[in-house]
Design an enzyme around this catalytic site. Sequence first.
Site, PDB file in Angstrom:
ATOM      1  N   CYS A  21     -71.041  10.692 -15.462  1.00  0.00           N
ATOM      2  CA  CYS A  21     -71.643  11.534 -14.594  1.00  0.00           C
ATOM      3  C   CYS A  21     -72.042  12.785 -15.540  1.00  0.00           C
ATOM      4  O   CYS A  21     -72.415  12.747 -16.531  1.00  0.00           O
ATOM      5  CB  CYS A  21     -70.929  11.865 -13.643  1.00  0.00           C
ATOM      6  SG  CYS A  21     -69.225  12.788 -13.755  1.00  0.00           S
ATOM      7  N   ASN A  24     -68.148  15.020 -16.148  1.00  0.00           N
ATOM      8  CA  ASN A  24     -66.687  14.218 -15.964  1.00  0.00           C
ATOM      9  C   ASN A  24     -65.783  15.010 -15.427  1.00  0.00           C
ATOM     10  O   ASN A  24     -64.667  14.946 -15.868  1.00  0.00           O
ATOM     11  CB  ASN A  24     -66.466  13.726 -17.434  1.00  0.00           C
ATOM     12  CG  ASN A  24     -65.572  12.776 -17.619  1.00  0.00           C
ATOM     13  OD1 ASN A  24     -64.744  12.559 -18.465  1.00  0.00           O
ATOM     14  ND2 ASN A  24     -65.572  12.029 -16.761  1.00  0.00           N
ATOM     15  N   CYS A  26     -65.907  15.604 -11.693  1.00  0.00           N
ATOM     16  CA  CYS A  26     -66.002  15.334 -10.137  1.00  0.00           C
ATOM     17  C   CYS A  26     -66.186  13.607  -9.913  1.00  0.00           C
ATOM     18  O   CYS A  26     -65.376  13.164  -9.525  1.00  0.00           O
ATOM     19  CB  CYS A  26     -67.133  15.964  -9.468  1.00  0.00           C
ATOM     20  SG  CYS A  26     -66.714  17.909  -9.600  1.00  0.00           S
ATOM     21  N   ARG A  27     -67.458  13.317 -10.206  1.00  0.00           N
ATOM     22  CA  ARG A  27     -67.798  11.802  -9.611  1.00  0.00           C
ATOM     23  C   ARG A  27     -67.357  10.764 -10.460  1.00  0.00           C
ATOM     24  O   ARG A  27     -66.594   9.972  -9.981  1.00  0.00           O
ATOM     25  CB  ARG A  27     -69.368  11.745  -9.652  1.00  0.00           C
ATOM     26  CG  ARG A  27     -69.918  12.580  -8.474  1.00  0.00           C
ATOM     27  CD  ARG A  27     -71.712  12.776  -8.647  1.00  0.00           C
ATOM     28  NE  ARG A  27     -71.905  13.424  -9.823  1.00  0.00           N
ATOM     29  CZ  ARG A  27     -73.149  13.606 -10.320  1.00  0.00           C
ATOM     30  NH1 ARG A  27     -73.830  13.069  -9.679  1.00  0.00           N
ATOM     31  NH2 ARG A  27     -73.334  14.518 -11.397  1.00  0.00           N
ATOM     32  N   SER A  28     -67.626  10.927 -11.831  1.00  0.00           N
ATOM     33  CA  SER A  28     -67.160   9.700 -12.416  1.00  0.00           C
ATOM     34  C   SER A  28     -65.571   9.627 -12.762  1.00  0.00           C
ATOM     35  O   SER A  28     -64.951   8.539 -12.724  1.00  0.00           O
ATOM     36  CB  SER A  28     -67.767   9.469 -13.819  1.00  0.00           C
ATOM     37  OG  SER A  28     -67.435  10.615 -14.755  1.00  0.00           O
ATOM     38  N   ASP A 132     -74.100  14.904  -6.549  1.00  0.00           N
ATOM     39  CA  ASP A 132     -73.267  15.844  -7.228  1.00  0.00           C
ATOM     40  C   ASP A 132     -72.597  16.599  -6.121  1.00  0.00           C
ATOM     41  O   ASP A 132     -73.497  17.601  -5.484  1.00  0.00           O
ATOM     42  CB  ASP A 132     -74.027  16.267  -8.373  1.00  0.00           C
ATOM     43  CG  ASP A 132     -73.003  17.214  -9.062  1.00  0.00           C
ATOM     44  OD1 ASP A 132     -72.061  17.479  -8.808  1.00  0.00           O
ATOM     45  OD2 ASP A 132     -73.553  17.607 -10.259  1.00  0.00           O
TER      46      ASP A 132
HETATM   47  P1  4NP Z   1     -69.811  15.703 -11.967  1.00  0.00           P
HETATM   48  O1  4NP Z   1     -70.290  17.231 -11.187  1.00  0.00           O
HETATM   49  O2  4NP Z   1     -70.947  15.419 -12.991  1.00  0.00           O
HETATM   50  O3  4NP Z   1     -69.818  14.960 -11.042  1.00  0.00           O
HETATM   51  O4  4NP Z   1     -68.624  16.033 -12.807  1.00  0.00           O
HETATM   52  C1  4NP Z   1     -70.305  18.302 -12.159  1.00  0.00           C
HETATM   53  C2  4NP Z   1     -69.310  19.058 -12.744  1.00  0.00           C
HETATM   54  C3  4NP Z   1     -69.661  20.177 -13.445  1.00  0.00           C
HETATM   55  C4  4NP Z   1     -70.849  20.605 -13.726  1.00  0.00           C
HETATM   56  C5  4NP Z   1     -72.085  20.024 -13.235  1.00  0.00           C
HETATM   57  C6  4NP Z   1     -71.853  18.784 -12.383  1.00  0.00           C
HETATM   58  N1  4NP Z   1     -71.089  22.050 -14.539  1.00  0.00           N
HETATM   59  O5  4NP Z   1     -72.341  22.439 -14.472  1.00  0.00           O
HETATM   60  O6  4NP Z   1     -70.279  22.483 -15.025  1.00  0.00           O
END
Ligand code: 4NP
Length: 177
Positions: A21, A24, A26-28, A132
């Site tokens: 993702c 790294n 939340c989703r993955s 997301d």
């Molecule tokens: P993820 O979500 O891609 O599902 O882990 C996010 C976590 C952090 C950020 C963006 C998306 N960020 O911009 O810090």
Amino acid sequence: MSTPALPLPREPGRYRIGLVCLGNICRSPMADVVLRTRVDEAGLSASVAVDSCGTGGWHVGDPMDRRAAATLTAAGYDPVHRAQQFDPSWLDDHDLLLAMDGANLADIGGRSDRVGLFRDLDPVGTGGEVPDPYYGGDSGFEEVLSMVERTCAALVAALPAALSPSSEHERSDREQA
Ligand code: 4NP
């Protein structure tokens, strides 16, 4: 429901799956924890390795987002995680790399025999994206967990055929006879 065919492993009998993702956290990581749990329950943990990464490096070394962890804990999972950043070596080291959305997929070089979207394997809304949840409310994490649980079940159901393709073919030949 038909079981999707996975790419064959680079090394027979061993399968390595990477989940990708943006951050790294939340989703993955949620998909990583759920997939490991399902792989373990299926008795496949000795032959199937699962890990995850983000295309961005902002959170390297961090645990998962507390909302992601709380959603997993409430559903009975153990949310152990340290964030890692994608590196092109992942393309060579993994049998299957699954990105959570189209931007993540583009950022790792796009589709190939071993690279696609995680929800290509989702029996509901096949080929969609995992949205997301980072900037939204708690319900976004619940939605991610539902998609992840469905998709991981389909993925684990497809693993035995990828791990020992000839015996699976023999079995389906026997079943058809
Ligand atoms: P993820 O979500 O891609 O599902 O882990 C996010 C976590 C952090 C950020 C963006 C998306 N960020 O911009 O810090």
